[in-house]
Design an enzyme around this catalytic site. Structure first.
Site, PDB file in Angstrom:
ATOM      1  N   HIS A 169       0.842  -1.200   0.000  1.00  0.00           N
ATOM      2  CA  HIS A 169       0.000   0.000   0.000  1.00  0.00           C
ATOM      3  C   HIS A 169       0.883   1.258   0.000  1.00  0.00           C
ATOM      4  CE1 HIS A 169      -3.110  -2.615   2.307  1.00  0.00           C
ATOM      5  NE2 HIS A 169      -3.710  -2.296   1.183  1.00  0.00           N
ATOM      6  N   LYS A 177     -17.117  -7.627   6.128  1.00  0.00           N
ATOM      7  CA  LYS A 177     -16.061  -8.423   6.762  1.00  0.00           C
ATOM      8  C   LYS A 177     -15.580  -7.673   8.007  1.00  0.00           C
ATOM      9  CE  LYS A 177     -12.955  -6.740   3.110  1.00  0.00           C
ATOM     10  NZ  LYS A 177     -11.941  -7.070   2.139  1.00  0.00           N
ATOM     11  N   ARG A 217      -1.926  -5.555  -8.602  1.00  0.00           N
ATOM     12  CA  ARG A 217      -0.790  -6.433  -8.316  1.00  0.00           C
ATOM     13  C   ARG A 217      -0.591  -7.471  -9.390  1.00  0.00           C
ATOM     14  NH1 ARG A 217      -3.290  -7.407  -2.578  1.00  0.00           N
ATOM     15  NH2 ARG A 217      -5.052  -6.870  -3.902  1.00  0.00           N
ATOM     16  N   SER A 244      -3.109  -7.877   2.871  1.00  0.00           N
ATOM     17  CA  SER A 244      -3.284  -7.733   4.321  1.00  0.00           C
ATOM     18  C   SER A 244      -3.704  -9.041   4.983  1.00  0.00           C
ATOM     19  CB  SER A 244      -4.319  -6.646   4.618  1.00  0.00           C
ATOM     20  OG  SER A 244      -3.924  -5.428   4.056  1.00  0.00           O
TER      21      SER A 244
HETATM   22  P1  ADP Z   1      -9.952  -3.254  -0.576  1.00  0.00           P
HETATM   23  O1  ADP Z   1     -10.847  -3.991   0.380  1.00  0.00           O
HETATM   24  O2  ADP Z   1     -10.515  -1.959  -1.065  1.00  0.00           O
HETATM   25  O3  ADP Z   1      -9.395  -4.079  -1.703  1.00  0.00           O
HETATM   26  P2  ADP Z   1      -7.236  -3.263   0.442  1.00  0.00           P
HETATM   27  O4  ADP Z   1      -6.680  -2.577   1.632  1.00  0.00           O
HETATM   28  O5  ADP Z   1      -7.100  -4.729   0.336  1.00  0.00           O
HETATM   29  O6  ADP Z   1      -8.729  -2.807   0.361  1.00  0.00           O
HETATM   30  O7  ADP Z   1      -6.588  -2.651  -0.872  1.00  0.00           O
HETATM   31  C1  ADP Z   1      -6.686  -1.294  -1.181  1.00  0.00           C
HETATM   32  C2  ADP Z   1      -6.021  -1.042  -2.536  1.00  0.00           C
HETATM   33  O8  ADP Z   1      -4.631  -1.314  -2.415  1.00  0.00           O
HETATM   34  C3  ADP Z   1      -6.506  -1.939  -3.672  1.00  0.00           C
HETATM   35  O9  ADP Z   1      -6.484  -1.188  -4.870  1.00  0.00           O
HETATM   36  C4  ADP Z   1      -5.482  -3.037  -3.725  1.00  0.00           C
HETATM   37  O10 ADP Z   1      -5.389  -3.576  -5.027  1.00  0.00           O
HETATM   38  C5  ADP Z   1      -4.237  -2.277  -3.358  1.00  0.00           C
HETATM   39  N1  ADP Z   1      -3.219  -3.143  -2.749  1.00  0.00           N
HETATM   40  C6  ADP Z   1      -3.352  -4.004  -1.721  1.00  0.00           C
HETATM   41  N2  ADP Z   1      -2.184  -4.638  -1.450  1.00  0.00           N
HETATM   42  C7  ADP Z   1      -1.294  -4.152  -2.360  1.00  0.00           C
HETATM   43  C8  ADP Z   1       0.069  -4.427  -2.649  1.00  0.00           C
HETATM   44  N3  ADP Z   1       0.757  -5.350  -1.989  1.00  0.00           N
HETATM   45  N4  ADP Z   1       0.655  -3.758  -3.640  1.00  0.00           N
HETATM   46  C9  ADP Z   1      -0.058  -2.850  -4.351  1.00  0.00           C
HETATM   47  N5  ADP Z   1      -1.341  -2.548  -4.158  1.00  0.00           N
HETATM   48  C10 ADP Z   1      -1.959  -3.188  -3.179  1.00  0.00           C
END
Ligand code: ADP
Length: 158
Positions: free
Chosen positions: A17, A41, A90, A128
């Site tokens: 992130h 969730k 990703r 995450s």
């Molecule tokens: P959501 O429930 O909105 O997917 P996340 O916190 O999982 O929330 O992800 C938020 C954003 O960050 C999404 O666009 C996701 O693709 C991106 N993201 C999550 N992990 C990574 C990572 N390791 N590298 C790049 N982008 C990421």
């Protein structure tokens, strides 16, 4: 002033992130990180905890703000006067869902554009959920999350 929102669950924020956030901060005048609170969730960290944790991570970068929101993303973006939404891509498996969301958001609000950024390849397999699993079993995750997040995860799983 070009403002962008970066929405997500951030439960917890990872170096993946942060990679996206730093890239966005170099492209836009202001990045507003939007923590989603209306989730079905159940997150490990409360909204307040996530807000505090993310703020710690980005405290040295002046053009980043951290906020929480519920309701529609486009409404939050409008409220923030944002012209764009950032999402991270990703791998191909992210694409279908993100594509759908981007087009639906464009339908809801024509003048907010979704921009996709790719992280450094070392973060492409990071999410995450995986981090929480690893932390639960005390695996070494120090290269995937900042120190303050590591500490918070340890506290949760003590
Ligand atoms: P959501 O429930 O909105 O997917 P996340 O916190 O999982 O929330 O992800 C938020 C954003 O960050 C999404 O666009 C996701 O693709 C991106 N993201 C999550 N992990 C990574 C990572 N390791 N590298 C790049 N982008 C990421």
């Amino acid at each position: 002033m070009k403002i962008v929102v970066y929405p997500g669950t951030f439960d917890p924020i990872t170096n993946g992130h942060l990679d996206i956030i730093y890239r966005a901060a170099s492209l836009f005048d202001k990045v507003i990180i939007g923590i989603l609170t209306n989730l079905t969730k159940k997150p490990l960290f409360t909204t307040e905890e996530r807000l505090e944790m993310i703020s710690q991570c980005v405290k040295d970068i002046k053009n980043i703000e951290v906020k929480s929101f519920n309701g529609l993303l486009v409404d939050f973006a409008k409220e923030m006067n944002a012209e764009a939404i950032i999402r991270g891509l990703r791998q191909v498996s992210d694409f279908e869902y993100e594509f759908q969301m981007a087009l639906m958001n464009r339908k809801l609000c024509e003048n907010i554009t979704t921009v996709f950024l790719m992280p450094n390849e070392k973060y492409t397999y990071l999410n995450s959920t995986l981090i929480k699993e690893l932390a639960r079993y005390n695996a070494d995750i120090s290269e995937f999350v900042p120190n303050n997040i590591l500490e918070e995860l340890k506290r949760k799983f003590l």
